[in-house]
Structures are given as C-alpha cells and as structure tokens.
Write an enzyme that holds these catalytic residues in place. Sequence first.
Site, PDB file in Angstrom:
ATOM      1  N   ASP A 361       0.829  -1.259   0.064  1.00  0.00           N
ATOM      2  CA  ASP A 361       0.023   0.138   0.006  1.00  0.00           C
ATOM      3  C   ASP A 361       0.842   1.209  -0.138  1.00  0.00           C
ATOM      4  O   ASP A 361       0.488   2.276   0.640  1.00  0.00           O
ATOM      5  CB  ASP A 361      -1.116  -0.049   1.039  1.00  0.00           C
ATOM      6  N   ARG A 365      -0.164   9.065   1.086  1.00  0.00           N
ATOM      7  CA  ARG A 365      -0.951   9.004   2.344  1.00  0.00           C
ATOM      8  C   ARG A 365      -0.134   8.301   3.251  1.00  0.00           C
ATOM      9  O   ARG A 365      -0.275   8.354   4.388  1.00  0.00           O
ATOM     10  CB  ARG A 365      -2.347   8.546   1.944  1.00  0.00           C
ATOM     11  N   ASN A 366       0.651   7.338   2.882  1.00  0.00           N
ATOM     12  CA  ASN A 366       1.387   6.551   3.701  1.00  0.00           C
ATOM     13  C   ASN A 366       2.840   6.840   3.810  1.00  0.00           C
ATOM     14  O   ASN A 366       3.632   5.984   3.904  1.00  0.00           O
ATOM     15  CB  ASN A 366       1.186   4.809   3.440  1.00  0.00           C
ATOM     16  N   ASP A 379       3.531   2.660   7.821  1.00  0.00           N
ATOM     17  CA  ASP A 379       2.735   1.621   7.464  1.00  0.00           C
ATOM     18  C   ASP A 379       1.199   2.187   7.189  1.00  0.00           C
ATOM     19  O   ASP A 379       1.094   3.431   7.095  1.00  0.00           O
ATOM     20  CB  ASP A 379       2.262   0.803   8.745  1.00  0.00           C
TER      21      ASP A 379
END
Length: 503
Positions: A361, A365-366, A379
């Site tokens: 992912d 945004r991470n 994470d």
Amino acid sequence: YALSFNLLVPSETNFLHFTWHAKSKVEYKLGFQVDNFVAMDMPQVNISAQGEVPRTLSVFRVELSCTGKVDSEVMILMQLNLTVNSSKNFTVLNFKRRKMCYKSKEFIYQNDPVHAAPTTSTRVFYISVGVCCAVIFLVAIILAVLHLHSMKRIELDDSISASSSSQGLSQPSTQTTQYLRADTPNNATPITSYPTLRIEKNDLRSVTLLEAKAKVKDIAISRERITLKDVLQEGTFGRIFHGILVDEKDPNKEKQAFVKTVKDQASEIQVTMMLTESCKLRGLHHRNLLPITHVCIEEGEKPMVILPYMNWGNLKLFLRQCKLVEANNPQAISQQDLVHMAIQIACGMSYLARREVIHKDLAARNCVIDDTLQVKITDNALSRDLFPMDYHCLGDNENRPVRWMALESLVNNEFSSASDVWAFGVTLWELMTLGQTPYVDIDPFEMAAYLKDGYRIAQPINCPDELFAVMACCWALDPEERPKFQQLVQCLTEFHAALGAYV
C-alpha cells in the site's frame, strides 16, 4: 533543457512522445543518431526535420522500430537544434535513450538449421508419410464403426435391467463440469504468476484481536506515559494525535510522537487491523522508514500505536497544502525538492525489497515528512478510514487502494516487490501533481480492464518527459519488466543532479 544520462526504453515501447511549445519564434532542426543499424532502423517522426516550434502546446511522436535481426541494447541520440532571433541565440539539446531490441522468431528460424526450409525430397517424404497415416486412420475409423454396430446388436438382445444399467453408467459425471474463473472475463488469458518474484496474498482477516495483541506485547507500555494533545487527523472510527511520550527511566525527558488510536464505536475487526497493519515495518531500521516504537493495549483503554513524530505530518496532506499556496508562493516547493522526496521513498522501498518485505500500500498518504523535507514511509494502519476516497470495495468485502494497485494485484490478489514498484510510479505521479488523485475519472470496477487495455494516467503538467518515462516503466504489465527499486534510486539520483546542474 537536456539531460546527460541515458534513459532506458523497454522493449515493448515503440513510440516516444514529446510535448513542446515556444512563446516566441524559435526555429528548429531535428536529427537522430543510432549506434547499431543492424538492431534498429533510423527513428521516424511525425513532424518535419526542420521548421518552427509551435506556439501552442503540441506533441510530436518518435517511432523506435527494432529490425528483429539481433538481440542488442541500442543507443539513440535525438539532437534538437534551436535558433532564436536569427541565429543570435543557438542551443543544442541532446536526448539520450537506450532501447532494448530482441531477435524476432522470423530471423531465428532463418538462422536455425532445425527450422530451415525443407528440401523437395524432404517434402515428398513428409507428404507420403502423411497420406499413409490418413489411410490408416480411415481404416481404424471404419473398423471402430463396425465394432460398435455389432456391439449394439448384442445390447438389443440383453435384458431390460442390463440395458437400463448400461444407460446409467453412460451419464456424464458432474465432476467434469468446468467454470470460467471470475478473474478471466470473456475467456481472457489470466495473469500468470512469476516464480522469480516473492508473491504474497492478503490475509489480514485471519488474525484475531488476541493474536494481534500478543504480537506487540513485548513493546507495550503503560498508558500513563502517553499524553494526547492535538488531533491531527480524524476518520469515522480512527484518530491520529500529536502526543507526548515520557521517558521510562527519566520522567523529566519527553519526546513528541504520533499516536494512532480508535474511537469507542470501532469494531473488533477494525482494532485488529490497526494493530496488525501497524506491525508491517516493525523491527526494520532505515532512515526513510518510520516503524512503530510502542503500543498501549491495557485492559479498559483504547489501543494506541506510537510512532516517532515528523512535524510536517502526512505527505499527501502536505502536498495538497503546497498546491493551495502555489499561486501566492510558486517557490515554496521546487521540482528538485519533489524529485529528492521520490529518491528518499525509492531508497526506503529498496531496503524493504532487499529484506523481502512487501508493503502492498505504498502511496503519498502512507508517507510522512518533516521541516527539512526528509520523507519516511510508514504503515497503512487507519489509512482506509482517514482517506476513504482512496480505497474501494470491489464486491469482495475488502477496501483496497484500487488506483495504486498493479494489474496482477487487482486480478489475482498477488503482491510482490514488482507490484510495489507499480505503486511507486503512482506515488511519483502524486508528487508531481502535488497530491492529486490518480485515475479520478475511472470507475474502480473498470480499473483492471482499463489497465489491461494499455491505458495509464496522463503525464502531469510541467512534468519532464524523462520523469514521466520513469513512471511509465513502473507500469509495465509484465512484473519482470518493471525496474528494480535500486535502479530507480540510481536513475532519479542522476535526474536530480541534472536538474541541479541546469538550475
């Protein structure tokens, strides 16, 4: 401007597109050099060899056609001579590319004696053998028909019970019924697995809350050591706080921290996923990674996950903030800064790939960022709740980052370092657009078909062709043809240096 390093062009890419325009009259001359004409023909363009640069934003195409005669890496130089104000200002731009060419089957057969054209005598022999086989086959069919006819006469003399028993045995077995796989509509060839890649499946739902708590028990701390301050982000069931962590040995020492937690209405599954996904980077040490340091899982308290603090926070929110102030302060964030962020993300992912850790992912945004523009990958715990528009359920009761996923992940739920490379290409696109949403006009249910047909997100405005070519390489359908993270680090580092030299 021109860049000094050579950019790799994948074997399946036969066309390069360049965007150009001029504000005033600029004359040009276009030429090409190829170091191996046996492997590649002279590049062709859809514009004249000389003329005037268009005043409006236009695109011209360069065709790179391999001959198919040999396997070779061909060096291509596109030289663009620009003249301003009647030769008073003369500039030469050199665009260097490396094109991979492979020998086609046609030339392999021509040079291979095993596949050489047969002689006349050989053809006669093959025809004779074919005729003999056909005659034998026809005789066998006639004998089989006669045998079945005689057997049918014997069956007519049998009793009714024997006849009915024979009919029962001749019914087709239901076990031989075949069904089309749901991931291969219209009988399309399914995406295959690539044995040289370590492939994982998503299995978060199989972990219970007790198991999730047991995995982080060794880093659990007392709730008294955590003080919650401002809410930095908030979703339906999750929150991220700016918190203070008191040192265990010296109560007078404090550290700032991110604190991820849940609200009272959070379900057991949501709490389990927060704890499980928070452990993705646990135990890993790299300057561009941000793993968890502690958790709080005391009875009667809402579970908390603690991470080191980065004072500019979430990278996606930071990029969007930069876009809001861009009009008033265009120098707030430079293209060189954005490329430097991309290099840091690639470095962190290269470390994960060497450790055989698959992120699954990767996105802006991470990632988090501080005031020195240092970027760290974190994470995806709570991301589904805090960025709900970035995740979609495709009917399998699981929210997934569809717009960031590689085709093999969408279709077969398979993840590898190569699928992380795909997501890195989308993250690079996010950087260059200052946090825009990719594929925003595409229905999530149509994403797999859209990608399979060869479509990709468009080149961002003001994004150099060389940088967009890096993104395109990350989006190759075949995972084996995507670059490795170490290659991306090297390529982007050279690009960053070239930008600095130009400035």
